[in-house]
Structures are given as structure tokens and as C-alpha cells.
Design an enzyme around this catalytic site. Structure first.
Site, PDB file in Angstrom:
ATOM      1  N   SER A 259       0.848  -1.187   0.000  1.00  0.00           N
ATOM      2  CA  SER A 259       0.000   0.000   0.000  1.00  0.00           C
ATOM      3  C   SER A 259       0.886   1.240   0.000  1.00  0.00           C
ATOM      4  O   SER A 259       2.102   1.137   0.103  1.00  0.00           O
ATOM      5  CB  SER A 259      -0.895  -0.002   1.234  1.00  0.00           C
ATOM      6  OG  SER A 259      -0.105   0.302   2.368  1.00  0.00           O
ATOM      7  N   LYS A 260       0.252   2.362  -0.111  1.00  0.00           N
ATOM      8  CA  LYS A 260       0.940   3.659  -0.134  1.00  0.00           C
ATOM      9  C   LYS A 260       1.963   3.790   0.991  1.00  0.00           C
ATOM     10  O   LYS A 260       2.991   4.446   0.851  1.00  0.00           O
ATOM     11  CB  LYS A 260      -0.086   4.791   0.028  1.00  0.00           C
ATOM     12  CG  LYS A 260      -0.728   5.212  -1.265  1.00  0.00           C
ATOM     13  CD  LYS A 260      -0.241   6.627  -1.644  1.00  0.00           C
ATOM     14  CE  LYS A 260      -0.460   6.977  -3.098  1.00  0.00           C
ATOM     15  NZ  LYS A 260       0.578   6.512  -3.988  1.00  0.00           N
ATOM     16  N   ARG A 261       1.622   3.196   2.099  1.00  0.00           N
ATOM     17  CA  ARG A 261       2.487   3.228   3.268  1.00  0.00           C
ATOM     18  C   ARG A 261       3.902   2.712   2.941  1.00  0.00           C
ATOM     19  O   ARG A 261       4.874   3.095   3.535  1.00  0.00           O
ATOM     20  CB  ARG A 261       1.841   2.314   4.318  1.00  0.00           C
ATOM     21  CG  ARG A 261       2.153   2.544   5.731  1.00  0.00           C
ATOM     22  CD  ARG A 261       1.056   1.895   6.578  1.00  0.00           C
ATOM     23  NE  ARG A 261       0.697   0.539   6.151  1.00  0.00           N
ATOM     24  CZ  ARG A 261       1.398  -0.551   6.438  1.00  0.00           C
ATOM     25  NH1 ARG A 261       2.491  -0.476   7.144  1.00  0.00           N
ATOM     26  NH2 ARG A 261       0.982  -1.740   6.021  1.00  0.00           N
TER      27      ARG A 261
END
Ligand code: GLU
Length: 493
Positions: A259-261
Site C-alpha cells: 500500500s501507499k504506506r
């Protein structure tokens, strides 16, 4: 398992929903489908699943196609190219879905539902209180014609629900995951036509896979849970399902879903970060597939030659950006100087660097490219590593020019001698320059470190740069003379 589906010509599809920029996970699905199609001389189809009007992002289709083009994943049928099974945008196929839904209703496999959002919410609450599985309770299965008509007369549009089969085991022989079974009672009567008249993903996906004669559905694992619905729909429609293969999840280094994380997830961000499309293709091909657990570098043609669904794994694939960077370096080094210069030029057109006049002098860049090639990790680095080649006046800092054990005077004297040497010589190659400057160094009685560091700072105004004499050769006599003159000027203050 017969992966080749009775020797029918393979037809696979990439079916993105245009809800945003294509995600690397999504593009990995496209790549596996493309590789399988090319490996088997099959057809690769792009179908845009734009039935969720609430989540639609207008520019997304262009972004998706741009991503495919960047990776050079050509499609045989789909937007822009057309094809015999079109249209390839689901929003242009609404009649097909309505007709199928009407047929399902007629044959008792589907029904209209007028339950309000409030009722459904209440139902969910009650089910959670009673610790029951959430899902529609089938109330409208017994809806009368009159109730339906009244609802319509009130200006409302009912949804259509599929009457899910009951008390059955639904099974699939998944190419990747093997046999998977579901209890049909765990799936509720799901919506197939929404009140805005658009079909849900399930109905449109199943009908189009059938109508487009898709032989293999290769998609991300997150869709596995939808598969019992799809199989039930195929059954009710009297159709034979295609083969399914659910591709493993892509994970971040901490093994949670990517994910973006974890950093950038949009494909084109990788282009913007200076990765080559061939590195991306190689890297993504290894997210869930391998040739032999050893080979890492497989270019496009090697991949097409060796890709097989049998070697797609079940377990999650880790997206390791360090590996991508390493791979990118390898692909950068495999380019000819002209090709690398071309990539750098194209990259600079996309994101122009400050300090390098555009359009760049290609003949000059072709000579610079091999000097920076060995250390380049991404095309982003190219600007920083080549900027000094293009600068007209360098900002020389006296304290950087003066080397350990030297002073301003000896530095200036060494530069004056260097200037004289450059002035009398013609354009020289790196070897001849090195010989001449080595002779001068001996004459000046300076250490290699002292003299060549001084010269490097004078010529590049930086401590790190490609090999000195090759750099000087590419810069040419006039630029070197200007730079040494500038350094002498800086020492005068
Ligand atoms: N439209 C779905 C998606 O966004 C396609 C899933 C499938 O391939 O069936 O990924």
C-alpha cells in the site's frame, strides 16, 4: 489440470476498473495475462470495467493505457484498437446486461428488490447482534407485481438480485490455488443490476468473459472470494465458466498488503522516478512467478519464451524496491550509449532538469552517457551526474581547490601549468591527456592525489565525477581551458 482449455486458442483479458491511476499490483495482473497470451500465441484483450459510476475517474482510462504503452504491453483487442467482440467499455454494453438480467428474472434465477437502504442497514445490525452472517435475507423474493408497480409509480427503480443457489458446494479448480470449495449458503442474493441501471461487477464480468470468449481468467487473489458468485451466475446462465487462476497478493517488505504506506504504488510513478520499462517488466514478472528460483534477469523475450502458469506461486510476493533499483542498474548498463542518451533525453522531456539547457545536445550527451552509465541507478540521477558537463561557468570554491599539503600559491602555479599544457595541445584522447598530466605532475612534484584532485575540482567543481581524463576528453579542450581559467580566477578572489 488441463491448463490449455481443450486446446482452444488462449484468450485472456486485463479488466481494469478506471477508479484511479493503475496500481503496480493491477499492472502485474496485466503483465501475467500478456505474457501468457504471448507465450501461447493467444490474444490479450483489454476491457474497461467502468460500471461503478460513483468511483469513476475520467482520466483513469488514459492513465491505464499509457501505463500499458509505457511497458510495451500491446493489446490485440480493446480501447483504441477495437476488435470483433467490442465494445470494450462496459458502460457501452448496458443492453447486454439488461437483457441477461431480464432473462434470469424470467427463468426464476433473479428478482427485483425494493428494500430501502435503511432496511438493509437495520438487517445488518440485527444479524450482527444475533451473530449471523451478514447478507440479504431474500425478502423481495416474494414481492408481488403490485408492490413492484407501486414502487415504480413512486418514481423509484428497483435493483435486481441474483437468487443464489442454496445447499450446494461450489468448487473451482484454480490454476494457481488448486481446488477451492465454498458452501453456497455463505453467499447471499447479491445485486446484479443497481438502481442506476448499471450492472454490478459480477454480472458484467461474467457475461463479458463469456461473450468475449475468454479462456482463462487470471486475476488478483482478492477476487477469489467473488468466484463462487461467478460460478453460480455461469450456472444460471447455462454457460461454461472459463478457467480461473488467482495471482498471489503483492506484499510490502513487512509482509502486509502493498500500500501507499510502503512507498509509491502507482505504475507511472516508477516511470517518473527514472525506472526503465524493461526493468519494471522483469521485476513485476517475478512477483509471484519464477523461472527456476535462481534466475533474476529475464528480459521481455526471455519472459515470453519461458512464462508458464504452472510456476505461478500461491504465497504472497514481496515488492522489494532495492531489487528493482539493482535491476534497473543492470538494464541501464545493458543499453548502448546512444540508447541510454535517448532514454535520458526522453526522461528530461518528461521532467526537465534545472541547469541543463533543453533540448539537450544529443551528440554531446551520447559521449557523456558511457561515463555515467556504470553508476547510474535511475534516470533521475542522470541530471545530477551530468550537470557539470553542461554548465558554462563553474562556481569554484578556493578551499575545495587547495589540496592537503598545498597552498593558494602552489595551487595557482599548478593550474597555470595545466592551462599552458591544455593550451598547446590539440584535442586529446583520455590516454594522451593522462600521460601529459602525469608528466606535469612529476615536474610539479605533487602527489597523484594532490594534483588530480585539484584538476578534478577545477574541471568539474565537484569531488565526485566520472574518471577525470575521460571527462576531460568529452568536455574538450575549450571547455577545459575555460574551467581552469575560472579556477585560477577564483583563487585570485
Ligand atoms: N474490474 C476488476 C478489477 O478492477 C476485474 C477483476 C477481474 O479480473 O475479474 O480488477
Amino acid at each position: 489440470m488441463n491448463i490449455n482449455n481443450n486446446n482452444k486458442r488462449v484468450r485472456v483479458r486485463y479488466a481494469p476498473s478506471p477508479t484511479g491511476l493503475p496500481h503496480v499490483g493491477n499492472v502485474r495482473t496485466a503483465l501475467f495475462n500478456w505474457l501468457f497470451a504471448r507465450r501461447t500465441n493467444g490474444a490479450f484483450i483489454v476491457r474497461v470495467e467502468d460500471t461503478d459510476q460513483n468511483r469513476l475517474v475520467r482520466e483513469a482510462v488514459a492513465g491505464i493505457l499509457e501505463g500499458l504503452r509505457w511497458l510495451d504491453l500491446d493489446w490485440d483487442e480493446g480501447p483504441e484498437v477495437g476488435g470483433p467482440y467490442g465494445p470494450y467499455m462496459q458502460s457501452e454494453r448496458l443492453d447486454i446486461y439488461h437483457e441477461a438480467a431480464a432473462d434470469l428474472i424470467r427463468r426464476g434465477h433473479a428478482y427485483y428488490c425494493i428494500c430501502s437502504p435503511e432496511r438493509l442497514k437495520e438487517l445488518r445490525k440485527q444479524q450482527s447482534r444475533e451473530k449471523k452472517n451478514p447478507g440479504y435475507d431474500g425478502k423481495c423474493q416474494t414481492l408481488s407485481e403490485r408492490e413492484l408497480q407501486e414502487y415504480r409509480d413512486g418514481g423509484n427503480t428497483p435493483v435486481v438480485r441474483f437468487k443464489m443457489v442454496r445447499d450446494e458446494t461450489i468448487s473451482v479448480d484454480d490454476i494457481v490455488r488448486g481446488r477451492v470449495d465454498w458452501n453456497s449458503n455463505l453467499t447471499d442474493d447479491f445485486v446484479i443490476i443497481k438502481s442506476d441501471g448499471f450492472p454490478t461487477y459480477h454480472l458484467a464480468n461474467v457475461l463479458d468473459d463469456h461473450l468475449m470468449e475468454i479462456t482463462h481468467v487470471l486475476r488478483a487473489e482478492e477476487w477469489l472470494s467473488s468466484t463462487p458468485r461467478h460460478i453460480a451466475l455461469y450456472g444460471a446462465l447455462g454457460l461454461k465458466p472459463p478457467q480461473f487462476g488467482h495471482l498471489p497478493m503483492i506484499l510490502g517488505p513487512d509482509r502486509s498488503k502493498l500500500s501507499k504506506r510502503h512507498g509509491s504504488t502507482a505504475l507511472l510513478e516508477y516511470r517518473d522516478m527514472g525506472y526503465l520499462p524493461e526493468s519494471m517488466v522483469n521485476f513485476m514478472a517475478l512477483l509471484g512467478w519464477s523461472l527456476d528460483d535462481r534466475t533474476e534477469i529475464l528480459d521481455r523475450s526471455a519472459l515470453v519464451e519461458s512464462f508458464s502458469l504452472e510456476r505461478v506461486v500461491k504465497s504472497g510476493a514481496i515488492f522489494n524496491i532495492d531489487k528493482l533499483e539493482w535491476m534497473n542498474g543492470i538494464y541501464i548498463r545493458s543499453l548502448s550509449p546512444e540508447a541510454l542518451a535517448g532514454r535520458i533525453r526522453d526522461y528530461w522531456q518528461l521532467s526537465p532538469p534545472t541547469g541543463i539547457p533543453q533540448p539537450v545536445d544529443m551528440a554531446y550527451l551520447c559521449r557523456i552517457a558511457p561515463l555515467i552509465q556504470p553508476r547510474l541507478k535511475t534516470l533521475v540521477d542522470a541530471a545530477e551526474r551530468t550537470e557539470f558537463f553542461f554548465k558554462v561557468g563553474l562556481d569554484h570554491v578556493p578551499k575545495d581547490l587547495i589540496q592537503k599539503g598545498m597552498d593558494a600559491e602552489s595551487t595557482r602555479a599548478a593550474l597555470e601549468e595545466s592551462l599552458a599544457l591544455m593550451g598547446i595541445s590539440d584535442e586529446l584522447g583520455a590516454d594522451r591527456l593522462e600521460e601529459a598530466f602525469e608528466d606535469l605532475r612529476l615536474k610539479l612534484e605533487l602527489s597523484r592525489r594532490q594534483f588530480f584532485s585539484l584538476l578534478r575540482v577545477a574541471i568539474t567543481a565537484s569531488r565526485v565525477s566520472p574518471p577525470l581524463f575521460e571527462t576531460m576528453e568529452v568536455l574538450g579542450r575549450d571547455r577545459c581551458v575555460d574551467r581552469i581559467t575560472g579556477a585560477i580566477g577564483a583563487l585570485r578572489g
